[in-house]
Enzyme design. Structure first.
Site, PDB file in Angstrom:
ATOM      1  N   GLY A   1       0.823  -1.206   0.000  1.00 37.18           N
ATOM      2  CA  GLY A   1       0.000   0.000   0.000  1.00 37.18           C
ATOM      3  C   GLY A   1       0.852   1.248   0.000  1.00 37.18           C
ATOM      4  O   GLY A   1       2.080   1.193  -0.047  1.00 37.18           O
TER       5      GLY A   1
ATOM      6  N   GLY B   1       2.314   4.927   1.523  1.00 41.40           N
ATOM      7  CA  GLY B   1       2.759   5.429   2.822  1.00 41.40           C
ATOM      8  C   GLY B   1       4.151   4.966   3.198  1.00 41.40           C
ATOM      9  O   GLY B   1       4.760   4.111   2.551  1.00 41.40           O
ATOM     10  N   SER B   2       4.619   5.556   4.286  1.00 42.91           N
ATOM     11  CA  SER B   2       6.023   5.384   4.643  1.00 42.91           C
ATOM     12  C   SER B   2       6.311   3.985   5.186  1.00 42.91           C
ATOM     13  O   SER B   2       7.402   3.454   4.999  1.00 42.91           O
ATOM     14  CB  SER B   2       6.413   6.436   5.673  1.00 42.91           C
TER      15      SER B   2
ATOM     16  N   GLU C   1      -0.743  -1.938  -6.880  1.00 43.73           N
ATOM     17  CA  GLU C   1      -1.574  -0.919  -7.524  1.00 43.73           C
ATOM     18  C   GLU C   1      -0.758   0.350  -7.750  1.00 43.73           C
ATOM     19  O   GLU C   1      -0.672   0.833  -8.860  1.00 43.73           O
ATOM     20  CB  GLU C   1      -2.856  -0.789  -6.686  1.00 43.73           C
TER      21      GLU C   1
ATOM     22  N   ASN D   1      -8.646   8.917   4.574  1.00 48.93           N
ATOM     23  CA  ASN D   1      -8.474   8.932   3.112  1.00 48.93           C
ATOM     24  C   ASN D   1      -9.545   8.105   2.407  1.00 48.93           C
ATOM     25  O   ASN D   1     -10.186   8.561   1.481  1.00 48.93           O
ATOM     26  CB  ASN D   1      -7.107   8.356   2.732  1.00 48.93           C
TER      27      ASN D   1
ATOM     28  N   GLY E   1      -7.466   0.510  -2.336  1.00 48.99           N
ATOM     29  CA  GLY E   1      -7.426  -0.864  -2.830  1.00 48.99           C
ATOM     30  C   GLY E   1      -7.175  -1.877  -1.726  1.00 48.99           C
ATOM     31  O   GLY E   1      -7.097  -3.081  -1.991  1.00 48.99           O
TER      32      GLY E   1
HETATM   33  N1  COA Z   1      -5.899   7.278  15.481  1.00 52.05           N
HETATM   34  C1  COA Z   1      -5.804   8.536  15.030  1.00 52.05           C
HETATM   35  N2  COA Z   1      -4.855   8.948  14.163  1.00 52.05           N
HETATM   36  C2  COA Z   1      -3.941   8.049  13.780  1.00 52.05           C
HETATM   37  C3  COA Z   1      -3.957   6.718  14.236  1.00 52.05           C
HETATM   38  C4  COA Z   1      -5.001   6.336  15.124  1.00 52.05           C
HETATM   39  N3  COA Z   1      -5.091   5.104  15.579  1.00 52.05           N
HETATM   40  N4  COA Z   1      -2.912   6.074  13.678  1.00 52.05           N
HETATM   41  C5  COA Z   1      -2.277   6.953  12.893  1.00 52.05           C
HETATM   42  N5  COA Z   1      -2.885   8.150  12.963  1.00 52.05           N
HETATM   43  C6  COA Z   1      -2.524   9.370  12.252  1.00 52.05           C
HETATM   44  C7  COA Z   1      -1.032   9.657  12.302  1.00 52.05           C
HETATM   45  O1  COA Z   1      -0.689  10.318  13.503  1.00 52.05           O
HETATM   46  C8  COA Z   1      -0.870  10.547  11.090  1.00 52.05           C
HETATM   47  O2  COA Z   1      -1.360  11.831  11.410  1.00 52.05           O
HETATM   48  P1  COA Z   1      -0.707  13.160  10.781  1.00 52.05           P
HETATM   49  O3  COA Z   1      -1.023  13.100   9.327  1.00 52.05           O
HETATM   50  O4  COA Z   1      -1.412  14.251  11.509  1.00 52.05           O
HETATM   51  O5  COA Z   1       0.755  13.043  11.085  1.00 52.05           O
HETATM   52  C9  COA Z   1      -1.845   9.936  10.073  1.00 52.05           C
HETATM   53  O6  COA Z   1      -2.791   9.170  10.854  1.00 52.05           O
HETATM   54  C10 COA Z   1      -1.169   9.006   9.063  1.00 52.05           C
HETATM   55  O7  COA Z   1      -0.504   7.997   9.768  1.00 52.05           O
HETATM   56  P2  COA Z   1       0.974   7.487   9.396  1.00 52.05           P
HETATM   57  O8  COA Z   1       1.466   6.689  10.554  1.00 52.05           O
HETATM   58  O9  COA Z   1       1.801   8.627   8.935  1.00 52.05           O
HETATM   59  O10 COA Z   1       0.727   6.424   8.248  1.00 52.05           O
HETATM   60  P3  COA Z   1       0.489   6.507   6.693  1.00 52.05           P
HETATM   61  O11 COA Z   1       0.875   7.801   6.087  1.00 52.05           O
HETATM   62  O12 COA Z   1       1.112   5.277   6.186  1.00 52.05           O
HETATM   63  O13 COA Z   1      -1.112   6.399   6.574  1.00 52.05           O
HETATM   64  C11 COA Z   1      -3.229   5.310   6.533  1.00 52.05           C
HETATM   65  C12 COA Z   1      -1.832   5.402   7.174  1.00 52.05           C
HETATM   66  C13 COA Z   1      -3.956   4.146   7.161  1.00 52.05           C
HETATM   67  C14 COA Z   1      -4.008   6.611   6.767  1.00 52.05           C
HETATM   68  C15 COA Z   1      -3.031   5.102   4.988  1.00 52.05           C
HETATM   69  O14 COA Z   1      -2.187   4.005   4.761  1.00 52.05           O
HETATM   70  C16 COA Z   1      -4.354   4.888   4.272  1.00 52.05           C
HETATM   71  O15 COA Z   1      -5.051   5.829   3.925  1.00 52.05           O
HETATM   72  N6  COA Z   1      -4.737   3.597   4.053  1.00 52.05           N
HETATM   73  C17 COA Z   1      -6.014   3.240   3.473  1.00 52.05           C
HETATM   74  C18 COA Z   1      -5.931   3.118   1.996  1.00 52.05           C
HETATM   75  C19 COA Z   1      -4.925   2.105   1.544  1.00 52.05           C
HETATM   76  O16 COA Z   1      -4.542   1.199   2.288  1.00 52.05           O
HETATM   77  N7  COA Z   1      -4.478   2.261   0.341  1.00 52.05           N
HETATM   78  C20 COA Z   1      -3.466   1.412  -0.236  1.00 52.05           C
HETATM   79  C21 COA Z   1      -4.029   0.208  -0.865  1.00 52.05           C
HETATM   80  S1  COA Z   1      -3.002  -0.210  -2.196  1.00 52.05           S
END
Ligand code: COA
Length: 506
Positions: free
Chosen positions: A264, A266-267, A289, A379, A383
């Site tokens: 997926g 993200g970092s 994807e 977000n 996928g």
């Molecule tokens: N409750 C509230 N906020 C939370 C949290 C929780 N349990 N866990 C993480 N966060 C916040 C982080 O603090 C961060 O906040 P910021 O933007 O203010 O810094 C934000 O969520 C993003 O978290 P991060 O740890 O930086 O992870 P990420 O950038 O990898 O994003 C998702 C994580 C889940 C949001 C992201 O992967 C996503 O949108 N996934 C759903 C879609 C997907 O999986 N797509 C790929 C399929 S191919």
């Protein structure tokens, strides 16, 4: 100069300004637009739409794309109030705010499903498609740029098609794409993808030239992605997962080339893929994807032999070099429509290892990837559901705590379920890895608490399960009056930590 990009001369007369092309779109229309995770979105026509709305014209549309858009388009269109309804994915803070305020109706969809719903008429007719292209072939075929997304079906179904030819995208991109559209139900044929390398369609989107209503020439580049480099915790997550896969190889369940990988956005996902660069696995393939920097790093270090995706989204560092040298990668790359890159049938057939990110996961293995505190959209599911449900191994990664430790990412019960316990095999945090395969809920809770929960929350969550098991019992012990005690504390005190711990930290 652009004429060489429009090989069908009868279409030269269709070249107009973005403003003229945008006049084909009126208030209330349904518009399908290219763009997938900041790659290959139409750029000039949507800006012209925003200008019209900002000048006072009532102009609200339903905007359907592949996934999120670059060049701040979701922000601009939301601010101009052009976006009234939006699907199937977004990742923009301004649009997120409008969605959570109830001003934009967001339909959060599995990315493989949107065009099925369009084709069967469940989303109503599509008025206009706007598709970014490298070029148009003699027979009117549209050659997409850095993403395919839903563009092919948009162009085939829309009443009118607008093509944005982006002259910053090299013509050598021709041959990268594989456009296959499943046949009609109820007698649909199997999708003939049997390997990540399978090419089963055309290198362009077939469109009758008479349906192309306007062509716009642009020179705006894709936005680049900001990818955080691996840190101590994401590296630990990668190491736990690689150790687990190593063990699977030792047990004879996987070979050293593993299985096709999906990762997926993200970092964390990026760090995990980086970790494969230092592993002893080899001849890896990806059926994913979004192809990010790590895909090309794995190519460059010789670990990856082939990658299939629906878009190429790169950081500023990588963007120029990869696109300039696309010819050196082309024989090892395919970009497909997202309904094929994310197709349940193909994912199950190929037996993927799917690695996606959780916002929070619960002790029984349910995962929330989208809703903060059960209500606020982050977000979208993207996928992740397409892959998680159908993969050979469905892995979810997350740091064990968020917001400086104020939030535990592992909770007794998630506040929203995107991926249910039946779709989740492995949960990994920097603390460790929980292998949930073959475990009943009571066993799962033990493994998740022991391996994934941050020490500052471990005892309290273990106490919760012990009490729930003692007082309520059942297949999946829960106390409905206490299941959200951590979230309630966060709501009331600004932290999931007990008051004493919060005061000590201050
Ligand atoms: N409750 C509230 N906020 C939370 C949290 C929780 N349990 N866990 C993480 N966060 C916040 C982080 O603090 C961060 O906040 P910021 O933007 O203010 O810094 C934000 O969520 C993003 O978290 P991060 O740890 O930086 O992870 P990420 O950038 O990898 O994003 C998702 C994580 C889940 C949001 C992201 O992967 C996503 O949108 N996934 C759903 C879609 C997907 O999986 N797509 C790929 C399929 S191919």
């Amino acid at each position: 100069m652009y004429r060489s990009r429009i090989k069908n001369e009868t279409l030269w007369s269709k070249v107009v300004s973005p403003q003229q092309a945008a006049m084909l779109i009126r208030d209330g229309m349904v518009v399908g637009m290219s763009g997938f995770t900041r790659a290959g979105e139409a750029k000039a026509v949507p800006m012209a739409l925003a200008d019209r709305a900002l000048a006072g014209e009532p102009l609200g549309i339903t905007l359907i794309t592949g996934a999120s858009l670059g060049n701040d388009l979701d922000k601009t269109l939301a601010e101009a109030k052009v976006t009234r309804r939006r699907m199937p994915f977004q990742a923009d803070p301004t649009l997120r705010k409008e969605i959570n305020a109830g001003n934009v109706m967001f339909v959060d969809q599995h990315l493989s499903e949107t065009v099925e719903l369009l084709r069967s008429g469940q989303l109503g007719p599509l008025d206009v498609a706007i598709v970014e292209a490298v070029a148009i072939t003699e027979n009117g075929g549209i050659i997409p740029t850095t993403s395919v997304g839903n563009s092919a079906t948009f162009a085939m179904l829309a009443e009118k098609v607008i093509v944005e030819i982006n002259i910053t995208m090299g013509e050598e991109m021709e041959g990268l794409h594989d456009i296959y559209i499943p046949t009609r139900r109820p007698y649909r044929e199997p999708i003939p993808v049997v390997d990540t390398r399978s090419r089963v369609g055309l290198p362009y989107i077939p469109v009758d030239p008479s349906r192309i209503a306007a062509i716009v020439i642009t020179d705006k580049k894709d936005s680049t992605a900001k990818i955080e480099p691996p840190d101590h915790e994401t590296r630990a997550i990668a190491n736990h997962l690689i150790g687990f896969l190593d063990n699977e190889v030792k047990r004879g369940r996987l070979g050293l080339n593993l299985a096709p990988l999906q990762a997926g956005i993200g970092s964390i996902a990026n760090a995990v893929l980086h970790g494969f660069g230092d592993s002893h696995f080899h001849d890896l393939t990806m059926y994913s994807e979004v192809l990010q920097d790590s895909t090309f790093d794995l190519f460059d270090c010789g670990k990856l032999t082939y990658a299939s995706g629906s878009s190429i989204t790169l950081s500023a560092d990588k963007h120029e070099s990869v696109l300039r040298n696309i010819n050196t990668y082309k024989s090892r790359l395919i970009l497909r429509p997202q309904e094929i890159s994310n197709h349940p049938e193909v994912i199950r057939r190929l037996g993927l290892i799917a690695i996606n990110t959780a916002l929070e996961a619960d002790i029984y293995g349910n995962v929330n990837s989208t809703h903060v505190m059960g209500s606020q959209m982050m977000n979208g599911i993207g996928g992740s559901g397409d892959f998680a449900r159908n993969a050979y191994l469905s892995v979810f990664v997350t740091k064990s705590v968020a917001k400086g430790g104020r939030i535990s990412s592992i909770v007794p019960m998630v506040t929203h379920v995107d991926h249910c316990e039946h779709d989740v095999d492995i949960i990994v945090t920097e603390q460790g890895l929980a292998d949930l395969r073959n475990l009943a809920p009571r066993e799962r809770a033990k493994v998740v608490i022991a391996n994934c929960v941050h020490p500052s929350y471990r005892d309290e969550i273990a106490d919760y399960v012990a009490e729930a098991t003692r007082t309520v019992g059942g297949q999946t012990p829960h106390m409905l009056d206490k299941a959200f005690f951590l979230h309630q504390r966060l709501r009331d005190q600004g932290s999931m930590q007990p008051v004493a711990a919060t005061q000590a930290a201050e």
